[in-house]
Motif scaffolding. Structure first.
Motif, PDB file in Angstrom:
ATOM      1  N   LYS A  20      -1.327   5.989   0.996  1.00 45.26           N
ATOM      2  CA  LYS A  20      -1.857   5.635  -0.317  1.00 45.26           C
ATOM      3  C   LYS A  20      -2.931   4.579  -0.196  1.00 45.26           C
ATOM      4  N   CYS A  21      -2.878   3.822   0.890  1.00 45.51           N
ATOM      5  CA  CYS A  21      -3.794   2.702   1.055  1.00 45.51           C
ATOM      6  C   CYS A  21      -5.133   3.139   1.623  1.00 45.51           C
ATOM      7  N   ILE A  22      -5.264   4.394   1.995  1.00 44.97           N
ATOM      8  CA  ILE A  22      -6.538   4.840   2.568  1.00 44.97           C
ATOM      9  C   ILE A  22      -7.637   4.674   1.544  1.00 44.97           C
ATOM     10  N   GLY A  23      -8.739   4.037   1.952  1.00 39.23           N
ATOM     11  CA  GLY A  23      -9.856   3.825   1.052  1.00 39.23           C
ATOM     12  C   GLY A  23      -9.820   2.480   0.377  1.00 39.23           C
ATOM     13  N   SER A  24      -8.718   1.750   0.527  1.00 39.29           N
ATOM     14  CA  SER A  24      -8.674   0.425  -0.094  1.00 39.29           C
ATOM     15  C   SER A  24      -8.421  -0.618   0.988  1.00 39.29           C
ATOM     16  N   ARG A  25      -8.405  -1.872   0.558  1.00 37.21           N
ATOM     17  CA  ARG A  25      -8.294  -2.963   1.514  1.00 37.21           C
ATOM     18  C   ARG A  25      -6.908  -3.008   2.132  1.00 37.21           C
ATOM     19  N   HIS A  27      -4.579  -5.356   5.196  1.00 37.21           N
ATOM     20  CA  HIS A  27      -4.499  -6.537   6.040  1.00 37.21           C
ATOM     21  C   HIS A  27      -3.492  -6.222   7.129  1.00 37.21           C
ATOM     22  N   ILE A  28      -3.940  -6.258   8.376  1.00 35.81           N
ATOM     23  CA  ILE A  28      -3.090  -5.839   9.483  1.00 35.81           C
ATOM     24  C   ILE A  28      -2.755  -7.052  10.326  1.00 35.81           C
ATOM     25  N   VAL A  29      -1.469  -7.240  10.579  1.00 37.02           N
ATOM     26  CA  VAL A  29      -1.018  -8.363  11.379  1.00 37.02           C
ATOM     27  C   VAL A  29      -0.582  -7.835  12.737  1.00 37.02           C
ATOM     28  N   MET A  30      -1.149  -8.425  13.802  1.00 33.67           N
ATOM     29  CA  MET A  30      -0.816  -7.959  15.147  1.00 33.67           C
ATOM     30  C   MET A  30       0.362  -8.749  15.715  1.00 33.67           C
ATOM     31  N   LYS A  31       0.830  -8.347  16.872  1.00 35.82           N
ATOM     32  CA  LYS A  31       1.941  -9.036  17.508  1.00 35.82           C
ATOM     33  C   LYS A  31       1.545 -10.450  17.902  1.00 35.82           C
ATOM     34  N   ASN A  32       0.306 -10.637  18.350  1.00 34.91           N
ATOM     35  CA  ASN A  32      -0.148 -12.000  18.654  1.00 34.91           C
ATOM     36  C   ASN A  32      -0.687 -12.613  17.359  1.00 34.91           C
ATOM     37  N   ASP A  33      -1.566 -13.569  17.435  1.00 39.63           N
ATOM     38  CA  ASP A  33      -1.993 -14.254  16.223  1.00 39.63           C
ATOM     39  C   ASP A  33      -3.234 -13.651  15.595  1.00 39.63           C
ATOM     40  N   LYS A  34      -3.560 -12.458  15.967  1.00 42.53           N
ATOM     41  CA  LYS A  34      -4.747 -11.829  15.392  1.00 42.53           C
ATOM     42  C   LYS A  34      -4.393 -11.098  14.113  1.00 42.53           C
ATOM     43  N   GLU A  35      -5.317 -11.169  13.157  1.00 42.89           N
ATOM     44  CA  GLU A  35      -5.142 -10.400  11.940  1.00 42.89           C
ATOM     45  C   GLU A  35      -6.446  -9.712  11.605  1.00 42.89           C
ATOM     46  N   ILE A  36      -6.317  -8.597  10.985  1.00 40.98           N
ATOM     47  CA  ILE A  36      -7.504  -7.797  10.692  1.00 40.98           C
ATOM     48  C   ILE A  36      -7.494  -7.424   9.223  1.00 40.98           C
ATOM     49  N   VAL A  37      -8.602  -7.675   8.556  1.00 40.86           N
ATOM     50  CA  VAL A  37      -8.721  -7.336   7.143  1.00 40.86           C
ATOM     51  C   VAL A  37      -9.872  -6.371   6.995  1.00 40.86           C
ATOM     52  N   GLY A  38      -9.648  -5.320   6.240  1.00 41.46           N
ATOM     53  CA  GLY A  38     -10.762  -4.406   6.045  1.00 41.46           C
ATOM     54  C   GLY A  38     -10.352  -3.232   5.193  1.00 41.46           C
ATOM     55  N   THR A  39     -11.177  -2.231   5.205  1.00 42.16           N
ATOM     56  CA  THR A  39     -10.914  -1.031   4.427  1.00 42.16           C
ATOM     57  C   THR A  39     -10.354   0.038   5.345  1.00 42.16           C
ATOM     58  N   LEU A  40      -9.233   0.554   4.981  1.00 42.84           N
ATOM     59  CA  LEU A  40      -8.601   1.559   5.828  1.00 42.84           C
ATOM     60  C   LEU A  40      -9.297   2.898   5.659  1.00 42.84           C
ATOM     61  N   LEU A  41      -9.787   3.435   6.763  1.00 48.68           N
ATOM     62  CA  LEU A  41     -10.468   4.716   6.697  1.00 48.68           C
ATOM     63  C   LEU A  41      -9.535   5.873   7.024  1.00 48.68           C
ATOM     64  N   GLY A  42      -8.561   5.636   7.858  1.00 51.23           N
ATOM     65  CA  GLY A  42      -7.662   6.726   8.184  1.00 51.23           C
ATOM     66  C   GLY A  42      -6.678   6.276   9.243  1.00 51.23           C
ATOM     67  N   ILE A  74       0.310  -3.411  16.590  1.00 51.98           N
ATOM     68  CA  ILE A  74       0.418  -3.713  15.173  1.00 51.98           C
ATOM     69  C   ILE A  74       1.854  -4.076  14.829  1.00 51.98           C
ATOM     70  N   THR A  75       2.017  -5.177  14.090  1.00 54.72           N
ATOM     71  CA  THR A  75       3.343  -5.580  13.633  1.00 54.72           C
ATOM     72  C   THR A  75       3.531  -5.249  12.168  1.00 54.72           C
ATOM     73  N   MET A  76       2.573  -5.649  11.318  1.00 54.33           N
ATOM     74  CA  MET A  76       2.740  -5.396   9.889  1.00 54.33           C
ATOM     75  C   MET A  76       1.440  -4.910   9.268  1.00 54.33           C
ATOM     76  N   LEU A  77       1.580  -4.123   8.221  1.00 60.28           N
ATOM     77  CA  LEU A  77       0.416  -3.684   7.460  1.00 60.28           C
ATOM     78  C   LEU A  77       0.646  -4.077   6.018  1.00 60.28           C
ATOM     79  N   ILE A  78      -0.335  -4.764   5.432  1.00 60.22           N
ATOM     80  CA  ILE A  78      -0.179  -5.237   4.066  1.00 60.22           C
ATOM     81  C   ILE A  78      -1.284  -4.625   3.227  1.00 60.22           C
ATOM     82  N   PRO A  79      -0.953  -3.661   2.389  1.00 61.85           N
ATOM     83  CA  PRO A  79      -1.984  -3.052   1.557  1.00 61.85           C
ATOM     84  C   PRO A  79      -2.555  -4.063   0.573  1.00 61.85           C
ATOM     85  N   GLY A  80      -3.865  -4.028   0.428  1.00 59.83           N
ATOM     86  CA  GLY A  80      -4.510  -4.893  -0.549  1.00 59.83           C
ATOM     87  C   GLY A  80      -4.517  -6.354  -0.153  1.00 59.83           C
ATOM     88  N   GLY A  81      -4.215  -6.668   1.102  1.00 61.73           N
ATOM     89  CA  GLY A  81      -4.151  -8.063   1.501  1.00 61.73           C
ATOM     90  C   GLY A  81      -5.521  -8.671   1.685  1.00 61.73           C
TER      91      GLY A  81
END
Lengths: 86, 123
Positions: A20-25, A27-42, A74-81
């Motif tokens: 459902k989150c495809i096409g919207s923002r 927020h992806i939390v990795m196992k280490n301290d990296k996080e990624i924010v963006g638009t999910l394409l697929g 990847i540890t967590m995915l937060i739609p709309g984050g």
């Protein structure tokens, strides 16, 4: 896998929520301290596609155009984050 | 090795391989732990890499991907250890990747006890 997933029709399947989150923002939390924010394409069972990247450790923001993100870390995915205090 | 041995050996290997194949067919994705009892309950989840989160379980799949609602994430720092009040974040509706989940337990029903492993020096 699909046969056993229908344990309870009123529950929310994780991959459905990601779908459902495809096409919207997202927020992806990795196992280490990296996080990624963006638009999910697929996505597929293992990988994702996103747009921009944020590293909160030194508040280093690296803007990338399109990335293919490996789902291994990847540890967590937060739609709309919006990411950590952007 | 006599001649019959050499002839029989490939046949035995074929039989063993066929048995393995049948075992794999029967061994589908059986879960040893039924998460449906935890649906709509508050659970705590620990991840590889030291992250912890807690939230209400809204959904799951056989690969242990989870959907948590009202998620609070706890981060572990060097001086954090068991102080979970530091560095918590409200995350809301979250999908947890099953490949990095290491522990799932109910949020309630746990309490801290004094360390039972400390040796008494009185001897």
């Amino acid at each position: 896998m699909a046969a056993i997933a229908s344990t309870n029709p009123s529950q929310l399947l994780p991959l459905e929520l990601v779908d459902k989150c495809i096409g919207s923002r997202i927020h992806i939390v990795m196992k280490n301290d990296k996080e990624i924010v963006g638009t999910l394409l697929g996505f597929d069972d293992f990988l994702f596609l996103c747009v921009s990247e944020i590293t909160p450790e030194g508040r280093r923001i690296t803007k990338l155009d399109q990335i293919l993100l490996n789902g291994n870390n990847i540890t967590m995915l937060i739609p709309g984050g919006e990411g950590p205090e952007v | 090795a006599t001649l019959p041995d050499i002839l029989y050996r490939p046949v035995i290997y074929c039989i063993i391989q066929n048995l393995d194949f049948q075992d794999k067919e029967k061994k589908k994705k059986e879960s040893i732990f039924d998460l449906s009892t935890y649906i709509d309950k508050h659970i705590r989840v620990k991840f590889q890499g030291g992250r912890e989160a807690s939230g209400v379980l809204k959904g799951f799949d056989p690969l242990l991907n989870l959907v948590l609602d009202g998620t609070i994430e706890y981060m572990r720092d060097p001086d954090d250890q068991y102080k979970l009040t530091e560095d918590t974040r409200q995350l809301g509706l979250v999908v947890c990747r099953g490949t990095s989940v290491v522990l799932i337990c109910p949020q309630d029903g746990m309490e801290a006890i004094p360390n039972p492993f400390i040796q008494q020096q009185d001897g």
